[in-house]
Scaffold this motif. Sequence first.
Motif, PDB file in Angstrom:
ATOM      1  N   ILE A 201      -6.374   1.978   7.146  1.00  0.00           N
ATOM      2  CA  ILE A 201      -5.949   2.852   8.256  1.00  0.00           C
ATOM      3  C   ILE A 201      -7.105   3.017   9.253  1.00  0.00           C
ATOM      4  CG2 ILE A 201      -5.225   5.229   8.850  1.00  0.00           C
ATOM      5  CD1 ILE A 201      -3.106   4.122   7.175  1.00  0.00           C
ATOM      6  N   PHE A 205      -6.830   1.577  13.052  1.00  0.00           N
ATOM      7  CA  PHE A 205      -6.702   2.504  14.174  1.00  0.00           C
ATOM      8  C   PHE A 205      -8.013   2.661  14.941  1.00  0.00           C
ATOM      9  CE2 PHE A 205      -2.781   3.282  11.937  1.00  0.00           C
ATOM     10  CZ  PHE A 205      -1.894   3.216  13.000  1.00  0.00           C
ATOM     11  N   TYR A 222       7.018   2.778  22.525  1.00  0.00           N
ATOM     12  CA  TYR A 222       6.974   3.841  21.518  1.00  0.00           C
ATOM     13  C   TYR A 222       7.330   5.173  22.175  1.00  0.00           C
ATOM     14  CZ  TYR A 222       4.699   7.156  18.287  1.00  0.00           C
ATOM     15  OH  TYR A 222       4.423   8.186  17.429  1.00  0.00           O
ATOM     16  N   PRO A 225       7.080  10.747  19.875  1.00  0.00           N
ATOM     17  CA  PRO A 225       6.730  12.127  20.230  1.00  0.00           C
ATOM     18  C   PRO A 225       7.690  12.721  21.268  1.00  0.00           C
ATOM     19  CG  PRO A 225       4.770  10.763  20.175  1.00  0.00           C
ATOM     20  CD  PRO A 225       5.934   9.833  20.066  1.00  0.00           C
ATOM     21  N   GLY A 249      -1.964  13.233  11.397  1.00  0.00           N
ATOM     22  CA  GLY A 249      -2.128  11.868  11.931  1.00  0.00           C
ATOM     23  C   GLY A 249      -1.937  11.921  13.428  1.00  0.00           C
ATOM     24  N   CYS A 250      -2.737  12.792  14.082  1.00  0.00           N
ATOM     25  CA  CYS A 250      -2.508  13.104  15.508  1.00  0.00           C
ATOM     26  C   CYS A 250      -2.814  11.924  16.424  1.00  0.00           C
ATOM     27  CB  CYS A 250      -3.350  14.301  15.909  1.00  0.00           C
ATOM     28  SG  CYS A 250      -5.139  14.007  15.787  1.00  0.00           S
ATOM     29  N   GLY A 251      -3.594  10.940  15.932  1.00  0.00           N
ATOM     30  CA  GLY A 251      -3.945   9.789  16.764  1.00  0.00           C
ATOM     31  C   GLY A 251      -4.627  10.234  18.043  1.00  0.00           C
ATOM     32  N   LEU A 254      -0.618  12.014  21.337  1.00  0.00           N
ATOM     33  CA  LEU A 254       0.662  11.898  22.044  1.00  0.00           C
ATOM     34  C   LEU A 254       1.664  12.967  21.593  1.00  0.00           C
ATOM     35  CD1 LEU A 254       1.082   7.979  22.057  1.00  0.00           C
ATOM     36  CD2 LEU A 254       0.301   9.456  23.912  1.00  0.00           C
ATOM     37  N   ASP A 270      -6.820  13.428  11.755  1.00  0.00           N
ATOM     38  CA  ASP A 270      -6.562  11.986  11.656  1.00  0.00           C
ATOM     39  C   ASP A 270      -7.706  11.324  10.897  1.00  0.00           C
ATOM     40  OD1 ASP A 270      -4.548  10.026  13.500  1.00  0.00           O
ATOM     41  OD2 ASP A 270      -6.282   9.050  12.583  1.00  0.00           O
ATOM     42  N   LEU A 271      -7.367  10.236  10.212  1.00  0.00           N
ATOM     43  CA  LEU A 271      -8.385   9.491   9.463  1.00  0.00           C
ATOM     44  C   LEU A 271      -9.316   8.695  10.372  1.00  0.00           C
ATOM     45  CD1 LEU A 271      -6.634   7.815   6.385  1.00  0.00           C
ATOM     46  CD2 LEU A 271      -8.776   9.098   6.353  1.00  0.00           C
ATOM     47  N   ALA A 291      -9.822  13.743   9.051  1.00  0.00           N
ATOM     48  CA  ALA A 291      -9.462  14.134   7.680  1.00  0.00           C
ATOM     49  C   ALA A 291      -8.242  13.354   7.213  1.00  0.00           C
ATOM     50  CB  ALA A 291      -9.144  15.632   7.632  1.00  0.00           C
ATOM     51  N   GLU A 292      -8.125  13.245   5.908  1.00  0.00           N
ATOM     52  CA  GLU A 292      -6.936  12.618   5.308  1.00  0.00           C
ATOM     53  C   GLU A 292      -5.899  13.729   5.111  1.00  0.00           C
ATOM     54  OE1 GLU A 292      -3.973  10.961   3.138  1.00  0.00           O
ATOM     55  OE2 GLU A 292      -5.142  12.548   2.233  1.00  0.00           O
ATOM     56  N   ILE A 293      -4.653  13.405   5.424  1.00  0.00           N
ATOM     57  CA  ILE A 293      -3.606  14.429   5.498  1.00  0.00           C
ATOM     58  C   ILE A 293      -3.468  15.243   4.211  1.00  0.00           C
ATOM     59  CG2 ILE A 293      -1.080  14.716   5.644  1.00  0.00           C
ATOM     60  CD1 ILE A 293      -1.169  12.358   7.710  1.00  0.00           C
ATOM     61  N   ALA A 310       4.299  12.302  13.662  1.00  0.00           N
ATOM     62  CA  ALA A 310       5.011  11.282  14.443  1.00  0.00           C
ATOM     63  C   ALA A 310       4.468   9.905  14.092  1.00  0.00           C
ATOM     64  CB  ALA A 310       4.840  11.567  15.938  1.00  0.00           C
ATOM     65  N   ASP A 311       5.336   9.072  13.514  1.00  0.00           N
ATOM     66  CA  ASP A 311       4.960   7.703  13.137  1.00  0.00           C
ATOM     67  C   ASP A 311       3.750   7.680  12.195  1.00  0.00           C
ATOM     68  OD1 ASP A 311       5.502   5.014  13.138  1.00  0.00           O
ATOM     69  OD2 ASP A 311       4.242   4.558  14.859  1.00  0.00           O
ATOM     70  N   LEU A 316       2.236   6.394   4.616  1.00  0.00           N
ATOM     71  CA  LEU A 316       1.992   7.163   3.400  1.00  0.00           C
ATOM     72  C   LEU A 316       2.794   6.684   2.187  1.00  0.00           C
ATOM     73  CD1 LEU A 316       1.635  10.688   4.982  1.00  0.00           C
ATOM     74  CD2 LEU A 316      -0.156   9.258   4.064  1.00  0.00           C
TER      75      LEU A 316
HETATM   76  C1  LIG Z   1       0.990   5.149  14.752  1.00  0.00           C
HETATM   77  S1  LIG Z   1      -0.277   6.314  14.856  1.00  0.00           S
HETATM   78  C2  LIG Z   1       0.593   7.715  15.479  1.00  0.00           C
HETATM   79  C3  LIG Z   1      -0.315   8.695  16.156  1.00  0.00           C
HETATM   80  C4  LIG Z   1       0.363   9.928  16.746  1.00  0.00           C
HETATM   81  N1  LIG Z   1       1.010  10.721  15.737  1.00  0.00           N
HETATM   82  C5  LIG Z   1       1.353   9.510  17.801  1.00  0.00           C
HETATM   83  O1  LIG Z   1       2.527   9.772  17.657  1.00  0.00           O
HETATM   84  O2  LIG Z   1       0.907   8.882  18.790  1.00  0.00           O
HETATM   85  C6  LIG Z   1      -0.541   6.757  13.179  1.00  0.00           C
HETATM   86  C7  LIG Z   1      -1.799   7.639  13.011  1.00  0.00           C
HETATM   87  O3  LIG Z   1      -1.780   8.178  11.693  1.00  0.00           O
HETATM   88  C8  LIG Z   1      -3.096   8.160  11.178  1.00  0.00           C
HETATM   89  N2  LIG Z   1      -2.986   8.178   9.707  1.00  0.00           N
HETATM   90  C9  LIG Z   1      -2.288   7.339   8.923  1.00  0.00           C
HETATM   91  N3  LIG Z   1      -2.384   7.703   7.633  1.00  0.00           N
HETATM   92  C10 LIG Z   1      -3.159   8.818   7.610  1.00  0.00           C
HETATM   93  C11 LIG Z   1      -3.626   9.677   6.561  1.00  0.00           C
HETATM   94  N4  LIG Z   1      -3.306   9.448   5.294  1.00  0.00           N
HETATM   95  N5  LIG Z   1      -4.409  10.723   6.892  1.00  0.00           N
HETATM   96  C12 LIG Z   1      -4.746  10.956   8.193  1.00  0.00           C
HETATM   97  N6  LIG Z   1      -4.327  10.196   9.225  1.00  0.00           N
HETATM   98  C13 LIG Z   1      -3.552   9.131   8.944  1.00  0.00           C
HETATM   99  C14 LIG Z   1      -3.691   6.893  11.753  1.00  0.00           C
HETATM  100  O4  LIG Z   1      -5.093   6.901  11.739  1.00  0.00           O
HETATM  101  C15 LIG Z   1      -3.083   6.874  13.151  1.00  0.00           C
HETATM  102  O5  LIG Z   1      -3.914   7.491  14.092  1.00  0.00           O
END
Ligand SMILES: C[S@@+](CC[C@H](N)C(=O)[O-])C[C@H]1O[C@@H](n2cnc3c(N)ncnc32)[C@H](O)[C@@H]1O
Length: 400
Positions: A201, A205, A222, A225, A249-251, A254, A270-271, A291-293, A310-311, A316
């Motif tokens: 991940i 990312f 996409y 959101p 997983g705020c990325g 968005l 977010d990771l 952080a990990e969720i 979102a996405d 997971l």
């Molecule tokens: C496709 S992006 C979506 C980002 C945002 N939610 C959006 O809608 O634009 C997925 C995000 O989830 C994060 N992610 C995936 N698995 C995760 C985990 N276990 N803990 C934290 N973040 C995670 C990734 O690093 C990435 O930024």
Amino acid sequence: MSNHSRKDIEDRFTEACELHSRAEFIAAEKIYIRLLEQVPATGMLHYNIGLLYYQTEDFKKALVHYATARDLAPQDSDLLFNYALCQKKLGQLRDAALSFRELIQISPNDPDTLYNLGNCYKELKEHKKAVKSYRLVLDLEPNHLPAIKNLAYLFHILDDRENALDYYNRVLHFDPDNSQAIHMISALTGAHINSTPSEYIKDIFNSYSENFDEALLDGLKYAVPEKLRSLFDALDYPVKSFSRCIDLGCGTGLAGNEFGELCKHITGIDLSEKMIEKAVEKGIYDVIQVAEITKFLKGKRDEYDLAVAADVLTYLGDLDPVFAALTGATKKQALFCCSTENSDQPHFHLCTTGRFAHSQDYVLKTAARYGWKAVNMTTTTLRKEESDWVEGTLYFLNKI
Ligand SMILES: C[S@@+](CC[C@H](N)C(=O)[O-])C[C@H]1O[C@@H](n2cnc3c(N)ncnc32)[C@H](O)[C@@H]1O
């Protein structure tokens, strides 16, 4: 020109080159530009100025000077290479590919040129031409790891499972911990894994973060959101504003951008540190953290009344640990808005894309086990995958 002034010009040029080589760009530029007024048609001068602008990332100006230098020395392969790289930096991919092909006529066996030509085709999504270029690179340099990685990726996209696996395995030969190769081999061999490795991940990312918004919104269409927000607005839900929201997983922010205005306080986690950096620039979140969720949520008690993912659940797999942690971290009556890709299998499965898909039945049953009930679920398209739409479901789950 007198001998004296020629000598003077040579001395000034040497001085500028020395400054340039010490990365004293402003001082070097000043002298180069003054010299240009005295000797405008000098290829070497235009080349050096082009290089200086390239190094300082002013690619437009760099291209102008490389172009002039090129007119003065059309067969200079170094110059043509830099000119092509500059075109690529400016997104002029077709022109760059043309320049690299021209260069191949001059020096046919240069792996760097073939590799960069492959990169242009890859970005142009001319996958087969990219494969051909990278294979030529490997004919010259069989251990060229970037070409091997790109071939693995391209065969994967082209649905050529056998070759994709072969190249992913070659990647592992040179780089045994390569998280992408390890994960994609799992995806292509239908391995039963429950979640995506954090390393993968982060790698993916961190490398997407720079162009994430454009690539996702424009390239992959996409809209998760946005769709979650408009569904929420249309929902006959008694609560319309929240005190504490967590965007899982705020990325790049968005989803936070869509939901933030409904919340007094919003946290994003977010990771990927690079995605977080992008989100910080936008100033959407009150608190933002790498952080990990599941780990993060485990440390919280009755804190949030809104959670958004979102996405993200697509990375997971097994949702049991997430719901267990989310349930402890949220208040009674909390709302959880999330999306999943749809699976036609009973629970969840790792797709060949490397992402997980979940059946609606599995999501609802897992949620129900922890006391969450759907107030709304909507099947929709999430984004594009090559030329196809990825189907998924948007959920609004209430903690009862
Ligand atoms: C496709 S992006 C979506 C980002 C945002 N939610 C959006 O809608 O634009 C997925 C995000 O989830 C994060 N992610 C995936 N698995 C995760 C985990 N276990 N803990 C934290 N973040 C995670 C990734 O690093 C990435 O930024």
